[in-house]
Design a protein around this motif. Structure first.
Motif, mmCIF file in Angstrom:
data_model
loop_
_atom_site.group_PDB
_atom_site.id
_atom_site.type_symbol
_atom_site.label_atom_id
_atom_site.label_comp_id
_atom_site.label_asym_id
_atom_site.label_seq_id
_atom_site.Cartn_x
_atom_site.Cartn_y
_atom_site.Cartn_z
ATOM 1 N N LEU A 61 -8.460 8.149 4.939
ATOM 2 C CA LEU A 61 -7.323 7.477 4.643
ATOM 3 C C LEU A 61 -7.735 6.361 5.445
ATOM 4 C CD1 LEU A 61 -4.603 7.557 4.424
ATOM 5 C CD2 LEU A 61 -3.627 8.516 6.391
ATOM 6 N N THR A 62 -8.808 6.130 6.328
ATOM 7 C CA THR A 62 -8.433 4.707 7.262
ATOM 8 C C THR A 62 -9.600 4.009 5.952
ATOM 9 O OG1 THR A 62 -8.942 5.451 9.402
ATOM 10 C CG2 THR A 62 -9.549 3.276 8.977
ATOM 11 N N SER A 63 -10.664 3.977 5.801
ATOM 12 C CA SER A 63 -11.018 4.005 5.108
ATOM 13 C C SER A 63 -10.512 3.156 2.949
ATOM 14 C CB SER A 63 -13.068 4.843 4.547
ATOM 15 O OG SER A 63 -13.725 5.078 5.786
ATOM 16 N N ALA A 64 -9.708 3.972 3.155
ATOM 17 C CA ALA A 64 -9.215 3.407 1.820
ATOM 18 C C ALA A 64 -8.435 2.327 1.872
ATOM 19 C CB ALA A 64 -7.949 4.655 1.501
ATOM 20 N N LEU A 65 -7.907 2.553 3.122
ATOM 21 C CA LEU A 65 -6.141 1.177 3.498
ATOM 22 C C LEU A 65 -7.227 -0.389 3.888
ATOM 23 C CD1 LEU A 65 -3.798 2.831 5.653
ATOM 24 C CD2 LEU A 65 -2.879 1.862 3.742
ATOM 25 N N GLY A 88 -6.531 1.729 -7.401
ATOM 26 C CA GLY A 88 -6.139 3.471 -7.150
ATOM 27 C C GLY A 88 -7.644 3.337 -6.084
ATOM 28 N N TYR A 89 -6.926 4.314 -4.557
ATOM 29 C CA TYR A 89 -8.266 4.136 -3.867
ATOM 30 C C TYR A 89 -7.995 6.017 -3.613
ATOM 31 C CZ TYR A 89 -8.549 -0.713 -3.647
ATOM 32 O OH TYR A 89 -8.110 -2.092 -3.512
ATOM 33 N N THR A 90 -8.447 6.886 -3.623
ATOM 34 C CA THR A 90 -9.141 8.697 -3.261
ATOM 35 C C THR A 90 -8.891 8.540 -2.153
ATOM 36 O OG1 THR A 90 -11.068 8.705 -3.721
ATOM 37 C CG2 THR A 90 -9.915 8.709 -5.731
ATOM 38 N N ALA A 149 1.167 -1.370 -0.006
ATOM 39 C CA ALA A 149 0.113 0.200 0.295
ATOM 40 C C ALA A 149 0.778 1.471 -0.129
ATOM 41 C CB ALA A 149 -0.728 0.202 1.424
ATOM 42 N N LEU A 150 0.051 2.006 -0.479
ATOM 43 C CA LEU A 150 1.516 3.070 -1.417
ATOM 44 C C LEU A 150 0.377 4.512 -1.574
ATOM 45 C CD1 LEU A 150 3.814 4.887 -2.263
ATOM 46 C CD2 LEU A 150 2.834 4.258 -4.566
ATOM 47 N N ILE A 151 1.051 5.115 -0.292
ATOM 48 C CA ILE A 151 -0.158 6.300 0.533
ATOM 49 C C ILE A 151 1.113 8.089 -0.024
ATOM 50 C CG2 ILE A 151 -0.509 8.039 2.056
ATOM 51 C CD1 ILE A 151 -1.173 4.597 3.720
ATOM 52 N N GLY A 152 0.315 8.482 -0.796
ATOM 53 C CA GLY A 152 0.688 9.282 -1.703
ATOM 54 C C GLY A 152 1.507 9.306 -2.819
ATOM 55 N N ALA A 153 0.646 8.290 -4.224
ATOM 56 C CA ALA A 153 1.480 7.653 -5.265
ATOM 57 C C ALA A 153 1.252 8.676 -6.310
ATOM 58 C CB ALA A 153 0.071 6.944 -5.617
ATOM 59 N N GLY A 154 2.451 8.645 -6.480
ATOM 60 C CA GLY A 154 2.608 10.095 -8.364
ATOM 61 C C GLY A 154 3.369 9.313 -9.291
ATOM 62 N N PRO A 155 3.255 9.573 -10.332
ATOM 63 C CA PRO A 155 4.540 9.517 -11.212
ATOM 64 C C PRO A 155 5.669 8.792 -11.254
ATOM 65 C CG PRO A 155 3.762 11.996 -11.815
ATOM 66 C CD PRO A 155 3.658 11.092 -10.846
ATOM 67 N N GLY A 156 6.599 9.260 -10.363
ATOM 68 C CA GLY A 156 7.316 9.106 -10.546
ATOM 69 C C GLY A 156 8.488 8.198 -8.723
ATOM 70 N N LEU A 157 8.719 8.214 -8.021
ATOM 71 C CA LEU A 157 9.404 7.389 -6.547
ATOM 72 C C LEU A 157 7.534 6.550 -6.799
ATOM 73 C CD1 LEU A 157 10.647 5.804 -4.923
ATOM 74 C CD2 LEU A 157 9.948 8.362 -2.942
ATOM 75 N N GLY A 158 6.935 6.902 -6.551
ATOM 76 C CA GLY A 158 5.452 5.897 -6.558
ATOM 77 C C GLY A 158 5.590 5.102 -7.267
ATOM 78 N N ALA A 205 -1.573 -1.355 -3.538
ATOM 79 C CA ALA A 205 -2.929 -0.190 -3.844
ATOM 80 C C ALA A 205 -2.409 1.209 -3.585
ATOM 81 C CB ALA A 205 -3.830 -0.798 -2.065
ATOM 82 N N LEU A 206 -3.293 2.113 -4.917
ATOM 83 C CA LEU A 206 -2.437 2.925 -4.483
ATOM 84 C C LEU A 206 -3.350 3.851 -4.087
ATOM 85 C CD1 LEU A 206 -1.924 2.859 -8.461
ATOM 86 C CD2 LEU A 206 0.461 2.787 -6.309
ATOM 87 N N ILE A 207 -2.352 4.886 -3.268
ATOM 88 C CA ILE A 207 -3.636 6.002 -2.153
ATOM 89 C C ILE A 207 -3.436 7.622 -2.405
ATOM 90 C CG2 ILE A 207 -4.447 6.586 -0.016
ATOM 91 C CD1 ILE A 207 -4.380 3.978 0.751
ATOM 92 N N ALA A 208 -4.276 8.523 -3.587
ATOM 93 C CA ALA A 208 -3.966 9.546 -3.580
ATOM 94 C C ALA A 208 -4.807 10.222 -3.729
ATOM 95 C CB ALA A 208 -3.082 10.127 -5.160
ATOM 96 N N ARG A 209 -4.802 11.624 -3.854
ATOM 97 C CA ARG A 209 -6.112 12.633 -4.060
ATOM 98 C C ARG A 209 -7.214 12.982 -4.700
ATOM 99 N NH1 ARG A 209 -4.147 18.127 -1.892
ATOM 100 N NH2 ARG A 209 -2.500 18.490 -3.040
ATOM 101 N N ASP A 210 -5.914 12.142 -6.314
ATOM 102 C CA ASP A 210 -6.744 12.747 -7.481
ATOM 103 C C ASP A 210 -7.120 11.375 -8.168
ATOM 104 O OD1 ASP A 210 -7.056 12.680 -10.083
ATOM 105 O OD2 ASP A 210 -4.483 14.770 -10.192
ATOM 106 N N ALA A 211 -7.857 11.422 -8.295
ATOM 107 C CA ALA A 211 -8.954 10.024 -8.906
ATOM 108 C C ALA A 211 -7.878 9.959 -10.458
ATOM 109 C CB ALA A 211 -10.102 9.484 -8.702
ATOM 110 N N GLU A 212 -7.837 10.314 -11.110
ATOM 111 C CA GLU A 212 -7.700 10.404 -12.861
ATOM 112 C C GLU A 212 -6.554 9.873 -13.031
ATOM 113 O OE1 GLU A 212 -7.440 13.279 -16.603
ATOM 114 O OE2 GLU A 212 -8.646 13.993 -14.887
ATOM 115 N N LYS A 213 -5.502 10.916 -11.979
ATOM 116 C CA LYS A 213 -3.945 10.291 -11.445
ATOM 117 C C LYS A 213 -4.000 9.199 -11.386
ATOM 118 C CE LYS A 213 -1.779 11.959 -7.983
ATOM 119 N NZ LYS A 213 -0.692 13.163 -7.194
#
Length: 221
Positions: free
Chosen positions: A65-69, A54-56, A5-14, A29-37
């Motif tokens: 955050l708890t619900s996503a995990l 992905g989980y927003t 589970a990755l909190i702060g998923a993005g196109p670089g390190l994530g 499991a990718l967790i971030a604010r942006d559903a499109e990303k």
């Protein structure tokens, strides 16, 4: 099969870290604010035959955050590895003499309440497995306070203290908490701090389970 589970998923390190753990056989499991990303990242991982979803959620919204995990564990399998590496906001970066008490509320929520919430969500599953890894990724201000970025320096130091206490308290349960300090910028052309190099380093920390604090490269003088 267990989940990374990755909190702060993005196109670089994530993305690089998700690919490394996914290639090793974990669901992702990718967790971030942006559903499109998140949709774009999961599609990239799917091209590598990695099962990801992905989980927003916002780390400042502890309920989301708890619900996503919880949802990730239910959908993909127990979370064995948790990585907490969201990118701090620009407004955390005020100089120390321009920083008031209220300016610390959000950085501390981001770097302390967020990690505590995430750990508490995944810890029961790790205990049921009899193993687990908690990975915390921070910049150099976590270990060398920088008066130009007071909010991050204070909050990262608090996150570091929490993570080190977890390292000590959970070691007897075969749950390894560790921190990776990245002193400089993450760049594709950096030998030790490229996304792929850092992803491998995090995977090695998970596998080797050796010590609490690690550095991607030496701190500059």
């Amino acid at each position: 099969m267990t989940t990374f589970a990755l909190i702060g998923a993005g196109p670089g390190l994530g993305l690089a870290t998700a690919r490394r753990f996914g290639t090793a056989g974990h669901t992702v499991a990718l967790i971030a604010r942006d559903a499109e990303k998140l949709d774009g990242l999961t599609a990239e991982l799917a091209r590598d035959n990695i099962q990801a979803r992905g989980y927003t959620a916002d780390v400042l919204d502890l309920e989301s955050l708890t619900s996503a995990l919880y949802a990730a564990a239910a959908d993909l399998g127990t979370v064995e590895i948790l990585q907490y590496s969201p990118v701090p906001r620009a407004d955390f970066m005020k100089p120390v003499l321009d920083t008031g008490a209220d300016d610390l509320d959000t950085p501390l929520a981001f770097s302390v309440k967020g990690p505590v919430t995430a750990v508490n969500a995944v810890l029961p599953g790790m205990r049921d497995l009899g193993r687990g890894t908690l990975l915390f990724v921070n910049g150099s201000s976590a270990v060398r306070p920088n008066p130009k970025v007071a909010g991050t320096s204070v909050a990262f130091a608090a996150e570091s203290a929490y993570a080190q206490m977890l390292h000590d308290a959970l070691a007897p349960e075969n749950i390894h908490a560790a921190q990776l300090i990245i002193p400089g910028a993450i760049r594709p052309d950096a030998e030790q701090s490229s996304p792929d190099a850092l992803a491998q380093r995090l995977f090695d920390i998970h596998r080797q389970r050796d010590g609490f604090r690690h550095y991607s490269e030496p701190l500059p003088d």
